[in-house]
Write a protein that holds these residues in place. Structure first.
Motif, PDB file in Angstrom:
ATOM      1  N   ARG A   1       0.849  -1.198   0.000  1.00 38.00           N
ATOM      2  CA  ARG A   1       0.000   0.000   0.000  1.00 38.00           C
ATOM      3  C   ARG A   1       0.882   1.245   0.000  1.00 38.00           C
ATOM      4  NH1 ARG A   1      -5.778  -0.961   0.223  1.00 38.00           N
ATOM      5  NH2 ARG A   1      -6.050  -2.991   1.189  1.00 38.00           N
ATOM      6  N   ASP A   2       0.290   2.377  -0.436  1.00 37.46           N
ATOM      7  CA  ASP A   2       1.016   3.643  -0.275  1.00 37.46           C
ATOM      8  C   ASP A   2       1.118   4.007   1.206  1.00 37.46           C
ATOM      9  OD1 ASP A   2       1.351   4.130  -3.009  1.00 37.46           O
ATOM     10  OD2 ASP A   2      -0.668   4.980  -3.164  1.00 37.46           O
ATOM     11  N   MET A   3       0.023   3.765   1.934  1.00 41.83           N
ATOM     12  CA  MET A   3       0.003   4.187   3.333  1.00 41.83           C
ATOM     13  C   MET A   3      -0.866   3.248   4.162  1.00 41.83           C
ATOM     14  SD  MET A   3      -1.147   7.887   4.814  1.00 41.83           S
ATOM     15  CE  MET A   3      -0.293   8.598   6.202  1.00 41.83           C
ATOM     16  N   VAL A   4      -0.357   2.859   5.314  1.00 39.87           N
ATOM     17  CA  VAL A   4      -1.184   2.185   6.310  1.00 39.87           C
ATOM     18  C   VAL A   4      -1.319   3.138   7.495  1.00 39.87           C
ATOM     19  CG1 VAL A   4      -1.297   0.321   8.008  1.00 39.87           C
ATOM     20  CG2 VAL A   4      -0.711  -0.206   5.634  1.00 39.87           C
ATOM     21  N   VAL A   5      -2.568   3.369   7.905  1.00 36.93           N
ATOM     22  CA  VAL A   5      -2.849   4.213   9.061  1.00 36.93           C
ATOM     23  C   VAL A   5      -3.243   3.301  10.218  1.00 36.93           C
ATOM     24  CG1 VAL A   5      -4.386   5.990  10.000  1.00 36.93           C
ATOM     25  CG2 VAL A   5      -3.644   6.113   7.606  1.00 36.93           C
ATOM     26  N   ILE A   6      -2.649   3.523  11.367  1.00 37.67           N
ATOM     27  CA  ILE A   6      -2.974   2.696  12.543  1.00 37.67           C
ATOM     28  C   ILE A   6      -3.686   3.565  13.577  1.00 37.67           C
ATOM     29  CG2 ILE A   6      -2.018   1.299  14.409  1.00 37.67           C
ATOM     30  CD1 ILE A   6       0.339   0.660  12.494  1.00 37.67           C
ATOM     31  N   GLY A   7      -4.922   3.180  13.898  1.00 42.28           N
ATOM     32  CA  GLY A   7      -5.745   3.967  14.816  1.00 42.28           C
ATOM     33  C   GLY A   7      -6.790   4.723  14.023  1.00 42.28           C
ATOM     34  N   LEU A   8      -8.056   4.616  14.455  1.00 43.33           N
ATOM     35  CA  LEU A   8      -9.137   5.267  13.709  1.00 43.33           C
ATOM     36  C   LEU A   8      -9.889   6.287  14.552  1.00 43.33           C
ATOM     37  CD1 LEU A   8     -10.320   2.406  11.388  1.00 43.33           C
ATOM     38  CD2 LEU A   8      -9.751   4.741  10.707  1.00 43.33           C
ATOM     39  N   GLY A   9      -9.143   6.987  15.415  1.00 41.83           N
ATOM     40  CA  GLY A   9      -9.692   8.164  16.088  1.00 41.83           C
ATOM     41  C   GLY A   9      -9.634   9.334  15.114  1.00 41.83           C
ATOM     42  N   PRO A  10      -9.897  10.547  15.601  1.00 36.89           N
ATOM     43  CA  PRO A  10      -9.877  11.723  14.713  1.00 36.89           C
ATOM     44  C   PRO A  10      -8.580  11.854  13.915  1.00 36.89           C
ATOM     45  CG  PRO A  10     -10.799  12.297  16.835  1.00 36.89           C
ATOM     46  CD  PRO A  10     -10.317  10.887  16.968  1.00 36.89           C
TER      47      PRO A  10
ATOM     48  N   ALA B   1     -18.414  10.823  16.024  1.00 38.79           N
ATOM     49  CA  ALA B   1     -17.870   9.523  15.621  1.00 38.79           C
ATOM     50  C   ALA B   1     -18.723   8.916  14.504  1.00 38.79           C
ATOM     51  CB  ALA B   1     -17.811   8.581  16.821  1.00 38.79           C
ATOM     52  N   ARG B   2     -20.045   9.039  14.621  1.00 37.18           N
ATOM     53  CA  ARG B   2     -20.933   8.504  13.568  1.00 37.18           C
ATOM     54  C   ARG B   2     -20.683   9.222  12.245  1.00 37.18           C
ATOM     55  NH1 ARG B   2     -24.906   8.293  17.679  1.00 37.18           N
ATOM     56  NH2 ARG B   2     -25.740  10.318  17.066  1.00 37.18           N
ATOM     57  N   ARG B   3     -20.467  10.524  12.315  1.00 36.01           N
ATOM     58  CA  ARG B   3     -20.213  11.289  11.083  1.00 36.01           C
ATOM     59  C   ARG B   3     -18.895  10.876  10.444  1.00 36.01           C
ATOM     60  NH1 ARG B   3     -22.387  16.816  10.365  1.00 36.01           N
ATOM     61  NH2 ARG B   3     -24.436  16.786  11.313  1.00 36.01           N
ATOM     62  N   LEU B   4     -17.881  10.675  11.281  1.00 32.24           N
ATOM     63  CA  LEU B   4     -16.579  10.248  10.732  1.00 32.24           C
ATOM     64  C   LEU B   4     -16.709   8.877  10.081  1.00 32.24           C
ATOM     65  CD1 LEU B   4     -13.985  11.329  13.478  1.00 32.24           C
ATOM     66  CD2 LEU B   4     -14.713  12.556  11.438  1.00 32.24           C
ATOM     67  N   ALA B   5     -17.446   7.975  10.739  1.00 31.16           N
ATOM     68  CA  ALA B   5     -17.620   6.626  10.177  1.00 31.16           C
ATOM     69  C   ALA B   5     -18.334   6.702   8.832  1.00 31.16           C
ATOM     70  CB  ALA B   5     -18.393   5.750  11.155  1.00 31.16           C
ATOM     71  N   ALA B   6     -19.358   7.561   8.747  1.00 31.28           N
ATOM     72  CA  ALA B   6     -20.100   7.700   7.491  1.00 31.28           C
ATOM     73  C   ALA B   6     -19.192   8.251   6.392  1.00 31.28           C
ATOM     74  CB  ALA B   6     -21.303   8.621   7.700  1.00 31.28           C
ATOM     75  N   GLN B   7     -18.324   9.183   6.764  1.00 29.37           N
ATOM     76  CA  GLN B   7     -17.439   9.793   5.758  1.00 29.37           C
ATOM     77  C   GLN B   7     -16.398   8.799   5.253  1.00 29.37           C
ATOM     78  OE1 GLN B   7     -15.811  13.505   7.131  1.00 29.37           O
ATOM     79  NE2 GLN B   7     -15.043  14.080   5.101  1.00 29.37           N
ATOM     80  N   VAL B   8     -15.883   7.995   6.167  1.00 28.09           N
ATOM     81  CA  VAL B   8     -14.905   6.971   5.777  1.00 28.09           C
ATOM     82  C   VAL B   8     -15.571   5.959   4.837  1.00 28.09           C
ATOM     83  CG1 VAL B   8     -13.596   4.993   6.681  1.00 28.09           C
ATOM     84  CG2 VAL B   8     -13.405   7.222   7.793  1.00 28.09           C
ATOM     85  N   ARG B   9     -16.816   5.582   5.181  1.00 21.38           N
ATOM     86  CA  ARG B   9     -17.562   4.631   4.328  1.00 21.38           C
ATOM     87  C   ARG B   9     -17.814   5.247   2.965  1.00 21.38           C
ATOM     88  NH1 ARG B   9     -20.555   3.327   8.706  1.00 21.38           N
ATOM     89  NH2 ARG B   9     -22.182   4.813   8.166  1.00 21.38           N
TER      90      ARG B   9
END
Ligand SMILES: Cc1cc2nc3c(=O)[nH]c(=O)nc-3n(C[C@H](O)[C@H](O)[C@H](O)COP(=O)(O)OP(=O)(O)OC[C@H]3O[C@@H](n4cnc5c(N)ncnc54)[C@H](O)[C@@H]3O)c2cc1C
Length: 278
Positions: free
Chosen positions: A5-14, A64-72
């Motif tokens: 991958r170009d990037m792996v991000v660890i942690g899904l907080g803000p 948190a719900r908004r962030l999850a929706a945006q990621v989806r």
């Protein structure tokens, strides 16, 4: 083992979400790994009123719900797992190993692990009291007392969450409270007062919430950065970035974490483009 991958991000907080979204927007092939639902610590926060763009504040859960929706909506690849190791993999990348047995190769890695609560010292709450790390694990038992141990913003904020759940928070601090005046006023208006010392501690509570401080989760960095904890998003290891509460000392805020995440993704893209990384 999957393709690099170009990037792996660890942690899904803000911080991690901001890194993943910026990487996605910049056209990077990004995978985000989190051991908790998208939003990280956010659902522990009663109401955020210092985040620009939310004139009447927003609850941590709603954000948190908004962030999850945006990621989806962005279609960012997300894996629910604990990253257990990040290792150098030759000159041009990293290997990320997860508790679930997955191994991911990445040109760059952004570690955004947040913090974990400082455990309560023995004897601080009566025997038999169940101690929670934060309000997320609170079982709603209307009318019951809940000890909130601590006197800072997080303690008062957690007490307000307890009150919202129709329970009675009993806030116990060792010293004079350091919480923001506005939070204290809101709590006082709801009949929540901080008790100093042990004397007033109520014995009839079965649950306590530990709010005496949090410390950075830097375990993934120990081998990679023997020089110690990083102080900025870019680390001494090319292609390795750290973001959010884990590097912010006492300045632990959502907007700061998001800014860190974005910066990590921008620096990752520049690194990939400049290094000729394959
Ligand atoms: C009670 C309370 C109230 C708050 N109120 C406010 C407020 O009003 N305003 C404000 O600005 N801020 C507030 N905050 C602070 C805010 O929640 C944090 O600043 C913010 O969540 C930090 O984001 P982060 O992404 O750095 O870390 P986190 O939100 O902690 O997210 C990190 C995530 O990474 C995960 N993780 C860690 N290690 C790994 C691993 N190895 N593998 C996979 N996943 C991993 C963690 O489990 C977590 O889910 C509050 C905090 C608390 C506790």
């Amino acid at each position: 083992m999957s393709a690099k991958r170009d990037m792996v991000v660890i942690g899904l907080g803000p911080a991690g979400v901001a890194a993943a979204l910026q990487a996605w927007r910049d056209g990077l092939d990004v995978l985000a790994i989190g051991d908790e639902p998208v939003g990280g610590l956010l659902p522990a926060a009663h109401r955020l009123d210092n985040l620009p763009g939310h004139p009447t504040g927003i609850s941590g859960r709603a954000l948190a719900r908004r962030l999850a929706a945006q990621v989806r909506a962005a279609g960012v690849a997300v894996e629910r797992d604990l990253a257990t190791a990040v290792e150098r993999a030759g000159e041009a990348g990293f290997r990320v190993v997860t508790g679930g047995g997955r191994v991911h190769l990445a040109r760059t890695v952004c570690i955004a692990p947040g913090t974990s609560p400082v455990p309560l010292p023995r004897g601080l709450v009566p025997d038999g009291v169940h101690v929670l790390r934060d309000v997320r694990g609170l079982e709603r038992v209307p009318g019951s007392n809940v000890l909130v141990m601590g006197g800072g913003d997080a303690a008062i904020d957690s007490a307000l969450s307890v009150a919202d759940a129709c329970m009675r928070p009993v806030v116990v601090a060792r010293h004079a409270t350091r919480a923001a005046a506005r939070l204290l006023a809101e709590a006082a208006a709801r009949g929540i007062h901080v008790r100093i010392g042990d004397a007033d501690r109520r014995r009839d509570a079965t649950t306590a919430i530990a709010c005496i401080g949090r410390e950075p989760r830097l375990e993934l960095l120990h081998d990679l950065l023997p020089g110690g904890a990083p102080r900025d998003v870019a680390t001494e290891v090319p292609g390795l970035f750290v973001a959010g509460d884990a590097i912010r000392g006492r300045d632990r805020f959502v907007a700061t974490a998001m800014g860190d995440g974005q910066r990590a993704a921008v620096l990752a893209r520049a690194y990939i483009e400049g290094s000729g990384s394959t």
